[in-house]
Write a protein that holds these residues in place. Structure first.
Motif, mmCIF file in Angstrom:
data_model
loop_
_atom_site.group_PDB
_atom_site.id
_atom_site.type_symbol
_atom_site.label_atom_id
_atom_site.label_comp_id
_atom_site.label_asym_id
_atom_site.label_seq_id
_atom_site.Cartn_x
_atom_site.Cartn_y
_atom_site.Cartn_z
ATOM 1 N N ARG A 280 3.184 2.686 14.476
ATOM 2 C CA ARG A 280 2.336 2.192 13.391
ATOM 3 C C ARG A 280 3.112 1.990 12.078
ATOM 4 N NH1 ARG A 280 -3.392 3.713 13.364
ATOM 5 N NH2 ARG A 280 -4.062 4.214 15.463
ATOM 6 N N ALA A 281 4.255 2.681 11.973
ATOM 7 C CA ALA A 281 4.987 2.637 10.695
ATOM 8 C C ALA A 281 6.164 1.665 10.701
ATOM 9 C CB ALA A 281 5.483 4.035 10.342
ATOM 10 N N ASN A 282 6.743 1.408 11.884
ATOM 11 C CA ASN A 282 7.938 0.552 11.914
ATOM 12 C C ASN A 282 7.638 -0.865 11.433
ATOM 13 O OD1 ASN A 282 9.610 2.547 12.803
ATOM 14 N ND2 ASN A 282 9.591 1.940 14.961
ATOM 15 N N GLY A 283 8.586 -1.402 10.662
ATOM 16 C CA GLY A 283 8.474 -2.783 10.178
ATOM 17 C C GLY A 283 7.596 -2.909 8.943
ATOM 18 N N HIS A 284 7.094 -1.764 8.420
ATOM 19 C CA HIS A 284 6.186 -1.828 7.262
ATOM 20 C C HIS A 284 6.827 -1.300 5.978
ATOM 21 C CE1 HIS A 284 2.613 -3.204 9.297
ATOM 22 N NE2 HIS A 284 2.949 -2.413 10.315
ATOM 23 N N ILE A 285 6.302 -1.815 4.875
ATOM 24 C CA ILE A 285 6.607 -1.284 3.538
ATOM 25 C C ILE A 285 5.309 -0.645 3.079
ATOM 26 C CG2 ILE A 285 7.218 -1.889 1.164
ATOM 27 C CD1 ILE A 285 8.665 -4.364 2.249
ATOM 28 N N PHE A 286 5.374 0.612 2.634
ATOM 29 C CA PHE A 286 4.145 1.315 2.236
ATOM 30 C C PHE A 286 4.165 1.735 0.769
ATOM 31 C CE2 PHE A 286 4.274 2.597 6.852
ATOM 32 C CZ PHE A 286 3.091 1.973 7.242
ATOM 33 N N ASN A 287 3.144 1.324 0.017
ATOM 34 C CA ASN A 287 2.862 1.950 -1.274
ATOM 35 C C ASN A 287 2.326 3.345 -0.977
ATOM 36 O OD1 ASN A 287 3.293 -0.415 -2.735
ATOM 37 N ND2 ASN A 287 1.109 -0.915 -2.949
ATOM 38 N N VAL A 288 2.827 4.366 -1.674
ATOM 39 C CA VAL A 288 2.235 5.702 -1.530
ATOM 40 C C VAL A 288 1.931 6.227 -2.935
ATOM 41 C CG1 VAL A 288 2.490 8.048 -0.640
ATOM 42 C CG2 VAL A 288 3.527 6.139 0.610
ATOM 43 N N GLY A 289 0.645 6.199 -3.280
ATOM 44 C CA GLY A 289 0.241 6.638 -4.613
ATOM 45 C C GLY A 289 -1.237 6.954 -4.632
ATOM 46 N N ASN A 290 -1.736 7.277 -5.825
ATOM 47 C CA ASN A 290 -3.158 7.603 -5.962
ATOM 48 C C ASN A 290 -3.791 6.716 -7.033
ATOM 49 O OD1 ASN A 290 -5.696 8.657 -6.406
ATOM 50 N ND2 ASN A 290 -5.046 10.781 -6.081
#
Ligand SMILES: NC(=O)c1ccc[n+]([C@@H]2O[C@H](COP(=O)([O-])OP(=O)(O)OC[C@H]3O[C@@H](n4cnc5c(N)ncnc54)[C@H](O)[C@@H]3O)[C@@H](O)[C@H]2O)c1
Ligand SMILES: O=c1ccn([C@@H]2O[C@H](COP(=O)(O)OP(=O)(O)O[C@H]3OC[C@](O)(CO)[C@H]3O)[C@@H](O)[C@H]2O)c(=O)[nH]1
Length: 389
Positions: A280-290
């Motif tokens: 589910r995570a490979n190939g992705h860019i993730f914003n991680v914030g609130n």
């Protein structure tokens, strides 16, 4: 009694893996190591030049996870052991960076080398050896919002399309080259592009993380106590230092910039989901914030002043803040991101992650830690020596 088997988001059993964590001795690395040791069966090859923030996980040898964490004191700029460690691991997590804004305009070469050149071999070794990579980038790659270029009175400034930051849509808007503040964002953007290209052309399995102001215990240092007296850490540690020393909090250019702050423990949950759900995570860019914890820096200062007064039982200062210019505080070439609200669609859809902790609650636990850890040391450092008779 055997504990229930751990399963991923698709119900498959999670196999224990070995990871090479570069920058494991820093703020995020220390929390990630803590989580991995206390809640998972995974092994960590922890790489850093320092280990003070993970000492409690490395000693004594009787700790229940002692055979699952190894510290390697390595400077990745010039150490041939790095490739061997990446080969030994299933996954590499790269956190190593110069990432304090006071350095971006005053040490731009070190900043660019650290965030781009030094990361190159890591990407290359992962790609050549078919190893998965989780690379830490930053929300700063978005730079300024589109909305910041609109006239002050424009109603479009209130439209989220002009300020919410989306991984797959928002442009990266930096200032001119002489504003060396952007040396960090630009180096991070180029390494993101390189990682992405290795994925596209050579099949590298990667995930890119864009943290949006993660804060909590062990972030940076308190100047003159566990870091240089003249050092300038990130805002949480700057304001903590002011509160501990009972001096006014310095608001750069009026403290009008806006930030969203997320509690480190919430954010680490997101990273664990990425580690344990590669499909589910490979190939992705993730914003991680609130996105729910947005304040201006001035509001942050006011809130921290109130919370610190509660946790330390000291009365707040009569003059709690003072204004300083960015030139005075950071020097020539400073510039700022105006506003940072993460869009959460992709991380929500892929990993079902949501932050939980309110700004007030995360400041309460963090400032309780700061007070317990530093108040006595500051008192001793600032008390005058008793004159001899
Ligand atoms: N904390 C945040 O909110 C935030 C926000 C945006 C991006 N990030 C990114 O996340 C990563 C980790 O950030 P952090 O807040 O934990 O920073 P940190 O400074 O606490 O940790 C970085 C660690 O990397 C190590 N390191 C740096 N250069 C190294 C080298 N050449 N060899 C070995 N080790 C080296 C440092 O010693 C330090 O322990 C960074 O890439 C940063 O750009 C963090
Ligand atoms: O004493 C102070 C210190 C800072 N400010 C202002 O606060 C804002 C936030 O500053 P800071 O947390 O130091 O850093 P940024 O949010 O600007 O950048 C970081 O974001 C993520 C990361 O990539 C890594 O953590 C890093 O680049 C800012 O407006 C300062 O001017 C203040 O008023 N007083």
């Amino acid at each position: 009694m055997a504990s229930a088997a751990r399963v991923d988001l698709d119900g498959n059993p999670i196999k224990p893996i070995t990871m090479c964590m570069i920058g494991a001795g820093g703020f995020i690395g220390s929390h990630l190591c803590e989580k991995l040791m206390s809640e998972t069966p995974h092994k960590v090859l922890a790489v850093d030049v320092y280990n003070d923030k993970i000492k409690h996980l490395l000693e004594p040898a009787s700790l229940p996870w002692a055979d699952r964490i190894q510290f390697h004191r390595i400077n990745i700029k010039n150490d041939s052991r790095l490739e061997g460690l990446i080969k030994m691991a299933d996954l590499t997590i790269n956190l190593a960076a110069i990432c304090t804004p006071a350095d971006y305009n005053t040490r731009p070469l070190d900043t660019i080398y650290s965030n781009f050149i030094d990361a190159l071999p890591v990407v290359k070794y992962c790609s050549e050896n078919n190893k998965r990579l989780i690379h830490f980038s930053t929300c700063e790659v978005y730079g300024k919002t589109v909305g910041s270029f609109l006239p002050k009175e424009s109603p479009l400034r209130l439209d989220p399309a002009y300020y919410v930051l989306k991984e797959d849509e928002s442009p990266c808007i930096f200032g001119p080259i002489e504003k060396q503040r952007w040396s960090y964002a630009c180096a991070k953007q180029l390494i993101e592009r390189l990682v992405y290209a290795e994925g596209a052309e050579n099949g590298l399995e990667f995930t890119i993380v864009r943290p949006f102001n993660w804060i909590g215990p062990r972030m940076d240092f308190i100047p003159g106590i566990d870091g240089p007296s003249e050092g300038v850490p990130r805002v949480l540690a700057c304001f903590s230092n002011n509160l501990l020393r009972r001096e006014p909090l310095k608001l750069v250019d009026g403290g009008q910039s806006q930030r969203t702050f997320v509690y480190i423990k919430d954010a680490i949950e997101a990273v664990l989901l990425m580690i344990e759900n590669p499909a589910r995570a490979n190939g992705h860019i993730f914003n991680v914030g609130n996105p729910n914890n947005e304040v201006t820096v001035r509001q942050l200062a006011e809130m921290m002043t109130k919370v610190y007064s509660k946790v330390s039982a000291e009365a707040p200062l009569e003059v709690p803040t003072i204004d300083v210019s960015s030139k005075e505080f950071y020097g020539v070439g400073y510039d700022d991101s105006d506003k940072r609200i993460p869009d959460m669609t992709i991380i929500n859809r892929q990993l079902g992650w949501n932050p939980k902790t309110s700004l007030w609650d995360l400041l309460e636990s963090t400032l309780t830690y700061q007070h317990r850890t530093y108040a006595e040391a500051i008192k001793q450092a600032t008390s005058k020596p008793v004159a001899s008779s």
